[in-house]
Design a protein around this motif. Sequence first.
Motif, mmCIF file in Angstrom:
data_model
loop_
_atom_site.group_PDB
_atom_site.id
_atom_site.type_symbol
_atom_site.label_atom_id
_atom_site.label_comp_id
_atom_site.label_asym_id
_atom_site.label_seq_id
_atom_site.Cartn_x
_atom_site.Cartn_y
_atom_site.Cartn_z
ATOM 1 N N SER A 24 -8.911 -5.693 -4.661
ATOM 2 C CA SER A 24 -7.993 -6.725 -5.153
ATOM 3 C C SER A 24 -7.339 -7.466 -3.988
ATOM 4 N N VAL A 52 -4.227 7.708 0.915
ATOM 5 C CA VAL A 52 -5.371 8.489 0.484
ATOM 6 C C VAL A 52 -5.328 9.804 1.236
ATOM 7 N N LEU A 106 -3.144 8.373 -3.596
ATOM 8 C CA LEU A 106 -4.143 7.745 -4.458
ATOM 9 C C LEU A 106 -5.476 8.472 -4.342
ATOM 10 N N PHE A 107 -6.231 8.397 -5.406
ATOM 11 C CA PHE A 107 -7.601 8.859 -5.312
ATOM 12 C C PHE A 107 -8.395 7.779 -4.600
ATOM 13 N N TYR A 108 -9.534 8.141 -4.075
ATOM 14 C CA TYR A 108 -10.313 7.185 -3.295
ATOM 15 C C TYR A 108 -10.733 5.992 -4.139
ATOM 16 N N SER A 109 -11.107 6.243 -5.405
ATOM 17 C CA SER A 109 -11.516 5.145 -6.282
ATOM 18 C C SER A 109 -10.350 4.183 -6.530
ATOM 19 N N GLN A 110 -9.130 4.712 -6.670
ATOM 20 C CA GLN A 110 -7.952 3.862 -6.842
ATOM 21 C C GLN A 110 -7.698 3.055 -5.566
ATOM 22 N N TYR A 111 -7.884 3.701 -4.441
ATOM 23 C CA TYR A 111 -7.701 3.032 -3.157
ATOM 24 C C TYR A 111 -8.702 1.894 -3.006
ATOM 25 N N SER A 113 0.858 -1.181 0.000
ATOM 26 C CA SER A 113 0.000 0.000 0.000
ATOM 27 C C SER A 113 0.894 1.230 0.000
ATOM 28 N N ASN A 164 0.889 4.184 -1.499
ATOM 29 C CA ASN A 164 0.389 5.558 -1.516
ATOM 30 C C ASN A 164 -0.788 5.713 -0.581
ATOM 31 N N SER A 216 -10.201 0.186 -5.413
ATOM 32 C CA SER A 216 -9.866 -0.935 -6.304
ATOM 33 C C SER A 216 -8.692 -1.734 -5.746
ATOM 34 N N MET A 217 -7.729 -1.066 -5.123
ATOM 35 C CA MET A 217 -6.602 -1.774 -4.525
ATOM 36 C C MET A 217 -7.088 -2.648 -3.367
#
Length: 184
Positions: A156, A131, A145-150, A127, A129, A152-153
């Motif tokens: 996963s 938020v 990271l943007f929240y949406s990227q966070y 992890s 980066n 998706s991470m």
Amino acid sequence: MASQQMVNSAQMGVQQAAGLQQPQSQQQQQQQQLSQQQDFDPVHRFKMLIPLLKDSLQNVMAIASLNFGHNAAIDNGLKTTEKGNDAAVQRFDKSLEEFYALCDQLELCLRLAHECLSQSIDSTKHSPNLVPTATKPDTVQTESLFYSQYLSMIKSQISCAKDIHNALFECSKKIAGKVQGACN
């Protein structure tokens, strides 16, 4: 009137003393919290134990030297093995045990520090980066990271954990089936 003034001055003295004791007690609490935090820090604990280890090693060497001299004097016939002479000689095994105990504590501190470091590295690896917080919207970090990227991470990571769980569950079913088949 004079007794009233004495009572008032005594009350003011008590209030002033209480006022002085409150900051002192707060300082003592802060110092205790700081020392407790430092006790949990393995690197700080290691730094505190090094002088103790040095003193313990000096003590071991001094006692070994005294015992060696005492035993050499007995071997040469200069001293006898009376109770009074043996009482002056310190116990080498006790000082060596203290030295080894400090060595064990240092080893544990180093292992804990290594484990903390490896967990920190793993944490930044999986992890890397952060938020940005909502409390500081004006200070956007370029690496965050943007929240949406966070999300998706995190999804996963959850998917990976479910896959591992399912694989372990299937493996345990197979093992349980083989054990039951072998018992019949």
